[in-house]
Motif scaffolding. Structure first.
Motif, mmCIF file in Angstrom:
data_model
loop_
_atom_site.group_PDB
_atom_site.id
_atom_site.type_symbol
_atom_site.label_atom_id
_atom_site.label_comp_id
_atom_site.label_asym_id
_atom_site.label_seq_id
_atom_site.Cartn_x
_atom_site.Cartn_y
_atom_site.Cartn_z
ATOM 1 N N ARG A 50 14.511 25.919 19.904
ATOM 2 C CA ARG A 50 14.324 27.343 19.613
ATOM 3 C C ARG A 50 15.220 27.791 18.455
ATOM 4 N NH1 ARG A 50 11.796 30.547 23.501
ATOM 5 N NH2 ARG A 50 12.110 32.192 21.954
ATOM 6 N N GLU A 53 14.160 27.765 14.815
ATOM 7 C CA GLU A 53 13.417 28.890 14.264
ATOM 8 C C GLU A 53 14.267 29.671 13.254
ATOM 9 O OE1 GLU A 53 11.850 31.334 17.327
ATOM 10 O OE2 GLU A 53 10.910 29.673 18.406
ATOM 11 N N VAL A 340 9.089 29.633 29.139
ATOM 12 C CA VAL A 340 9.518 28.678 28.117
ATOM 13 C C VAL A 340 9.347 27.268 28.670
ATOM 14 C CG1 VAL A 340 11.916 28.749 28.897
ATOM 15 C CG2 VAL A 340 11.410 27.999 26.583
#
Length: 691
Positions: A50, A53, A340
């Motif tokens: 994540r 990103e 998630v």
């Protein structure tokens, strides 16, 4: 025939109690370690994925000039996905107004990680962007609509090109952030870059090549590329290069949970050691008979080693299966609650868990097994004969060494492992002495009690050594449990402090001094929570104790004879945002010196990491230049700053008497719930200069 004897003996012994206890203990330790290791590893991998990103890619190559084509070709050979990103500042014109903007030209495929989001109107609900701006189009940040009085559909001039504003840019994964220097972003297609005519020799521009792909391919490419990079021109970045408070907390949590699982391992090892001792004692006669029938020592050794290895192997496999099932359930829970999906774990957790089970089984049964093999044949005639005690020292070395090894494997820190082991060893000695004292005292008490108590106390005294070790083991386990509970509360409190529910989610910049009170009143009227207003004056630190500081030294200067002397300190290389106040800011703690309070003498407080890097201490005289006015102030305090608080924080804070005469703008931060985002435009409409 020895392996058949070992197998038959194992099946026979499984009907008794000791081997069942040993198997259950090994299963417990392997299950605990695997479930925790796999879950924390997958959580860390999920965070890294994540976090990628924030780069919009797995790796980013940044350069001051065009990136060679052969570097791009090599990336494609490795199967990596790539995208171009060029970032520079420029003036933008619309409606007879102008503003400084950050222009970002991106190619197809951008972003490689994360997502791009846009809206149809400023501060309206956004949605996932479909592709990139078409030729002749631009997507711009909401702040630019305010500065240039734009509407969707208006034309925006940048360089030699004119773009139609078609969308509002609400989220870019790699946007970066600085409340003092950021300009509104304008996103255009990479194919439109040349037409702007803004990229000329000497232009201040950064060429970026984004990479995404499998870790192995990225590592191979990185190994090939890095020797060709020039430190002054190129910059190679990955998400692991950064260090966020969340990442640090997660690493602490992983170590904490693995050390907490050591509680289960200690209990399991205790059970293994006790059960192995009882099991071996019960087989003294079996070994003595084997030897009278002509069995060699090596044959007996093979029988019992294979016997225990079969038991250990079965227990480890069972523990691995249970651990995998448990962590799978926890991961499913995380996926359901937080929407998630965590990446799959590697083999590290399995190796760690299997190694823990094997080491615990082997090292804690080593001494009883050696005594068993040493049983003399004469025991069939004299039951008092037992194995030799010459290996007793090995028992303590093996047990202590095993615990220390596991501590290091779980923490990956020699200092922490040594401190925990030394503290545990000291506590063990104290507990051993206390247990022997109680056993001895119980004998005296037993003499005064009834027959049942007297027999019980006599039994304790007869096996005083073994009982002392068991009391020591369980006392240590209870101590570890209490320590784990105490650390758990501290760890949870640390997490909860990181980002409270009312943490600011917007910064205010460029607030004029005469607008401060009006703005506060407007916030109060609309029930918006705002933090303190901080005055900002740009200034440069020029000297320490009358010795001029130097800006960042280039590679050539470092290698030349004209490099700065050791007395000189490296400066910031830029202007600082300086502020003043009389009270200590929230999330700041004075670690050296004293806060000034109402003292009117000129003073400055510095942030602790800056003080360490620049070798600054209490009493040092710092010289500053603000708009051509030069003055010096002493350092009277050093502060530790929580940079993750999402509130304005500063390297340098002065008392009011020092800077209050300089003209300043103000900044602050505030919290506005997401559902009230549409109020931003009306809230700041009377303050067009505020960003």
């Amino acid at each position: 025939m020895w392996h058949k004897i070992s197998w038959r003996l194992l099946k026979h012994e499984l009907r008794r109690g000791e081997l069942t206890i040993m198997a259950a203990a090994i299963v417990l330790s392997v299950t605990a370690v695997l479930s925790l290791a796999l879950f924390t590893e997958r959580l860390q991998a999920g965070l890294t994925e994540r976090s990628a990103e924030f780069l919009a890619a797995d790796r980013v190559l940044s350069s001051r000039r065009d990136i060679p084509q052969d570097w791009l070709d090599r990336a494609k050979e490795e199967g990596l996905r790539t995208a171009d990103r060029v970032v520079f500042n420029s003036m933008a014109f619309a409606n007879e107004e102008l503003a400084l903007v950050d222009v970002k030209a991106v190619s197809e495929g951008y972003p490689l990680r994360g997502e791009l989001r846009t809206a149809q109107q400023p501060y309206a609900a956004d949605e996932l962007a479909q592709g990139l701006p078409d030729a002749g189009e631009a997507w711009v940040a909401a702040a630019l609509f305010q500065e240039l009085n734009l509407s969707v559909g208006d034309n925006l001039e940048i360089g030699d090109s004119t773009f139609a504003v078609t969308r509002v840019l609400t989220y870019e994964p790699d946007v970066g952030f600085s409340v003092f220097t950021d300009s509104p972003n304008v996103l255009i297609n990479y194919s439109e870059l040349e037409g702007t005519g803004l990229i000329q020799p000497g232009s201040r521009v950064r060429f970026n090549l984004l990479f995404a792909g499998e870790n192995d391919a990225l590592n191979r490419y990185e190994e090939w590329l890095k020797p060709q990079l020039n430190d002054d021109t190129h910059n190679w970045r990955s998400i692991e290069d950064g260090d966020s408070p969340l990442a640090r907390s997660l690493r602490r949590a992983e170590r904490f949970m693995l050390l907490a699982s050591l509680l289960g391992v200690v209990l399991a090892a205790t059970a293994v050691a006790v059960a192995a001792q009882r099991y071996c004692q019960r087989n003294y006669d079996v070994v003595a008979i084997f030897k009278t029938l002509g069995a060699q020592r090596a044959q007996i050794q093979k029988v019992f080693i294979l016997h225990l290895l079969l038991l250990t192997g079965f227990s480890i496999v069972t523990g691995l299966v249970l651990g995998w099932l448990i962590q799978g359930q926890v991961v499913d829970l995380v996926a359901r609650y937080f929407d998630v999906n965590l990446p799959a774990g590697s083999g590290r957790g399995y190796l760690l868990a299997a190694g823990t089970g094997l080491v615990s089984a082997v090292m804690f049964t080593l001494y009883p097994l050696l005594r068993l093999i040493e049983i003399p044949p004469l025991r069939v005639l004299n039951r008092e004969l037992t194995g030799t005690d010459r290996w007793r020292w090995l028992h303590w070395v093996a047990s202590g060494g095993t615990i220390y090894l596991l501590l290091w494997l779980y923490s990956q820190q020699w200092l922490l492992s040594t401190a925990l082991f030394a503290g545990g060893a000291l506590a063990a000695v104290v507990l051993l002495l206390v247990s022997r004292f109680f056993i001895r005292a119980s004998r005296q008490a037993g003499m005064q009690a009834g027959s049942a108590w007297r027999l019980a106390m006599a039994g304790l005294q007869r096996r005083a050594q073994a009982n002392s070790v068991q009391m020591l083991s369980f006392s240590t386990a209870i101590m570890l449990l209490l320590m784990v509970l105490a650390l758990r509360h501290e760890l949870l409190a640390d997490w909860q402090k990181q980002l409270p529910d009312d943490a600011p989610n917007y910064f205010l910049v460029n607030v004029a001094e005469d607008s401060v009170e009006q703005l506060k009143q407007r916030f109060d009227e609309r029930d918006v929570q705002v933090n303190d207003m901080y005055p900002i004056v740009p200034g440069r630190m020029t000297a320490v104790n009358d010795v001029a500081v130097v800006d960042e030294v280039s590679k050539e200067e470092r290698e030349s004879e004209e490099a700065p002397s050791s007395e000189q300190r490296e400066g910031f290389g830029r202007e600082l945002s300086l502020t003043w106040r009389d009270t200590l800011p929230p999330n700041n703690t004075v670690v050296a010196g004293q806060w000034w309070g109402d003292d009117p003498k000129p003073q400055v407080s510095i942030e602790s990491e800056v003080a360490e890097r620049m070798r600054l201490g209490i009493g040092d005289e710092l010289t500053f230049n603000i708009g051509g006015e030069v003055f010096s102030v002493p350092v009277t305090s050093i502060r530790e700053v929580n940079w993750g608080s999402l509130q304005p924080n500063f390297y340098m804070i002065f008392n009011t008497a020092t800077l209050s005469d300089f003209p300043a703008s103000y900044i602050s931060s505030f919290n506005l719930p997401e559902e009230r985002k549409s109020e931003l435009y009306e809230l700041f409409k009377p303050f067009p200069q505020v960003s």
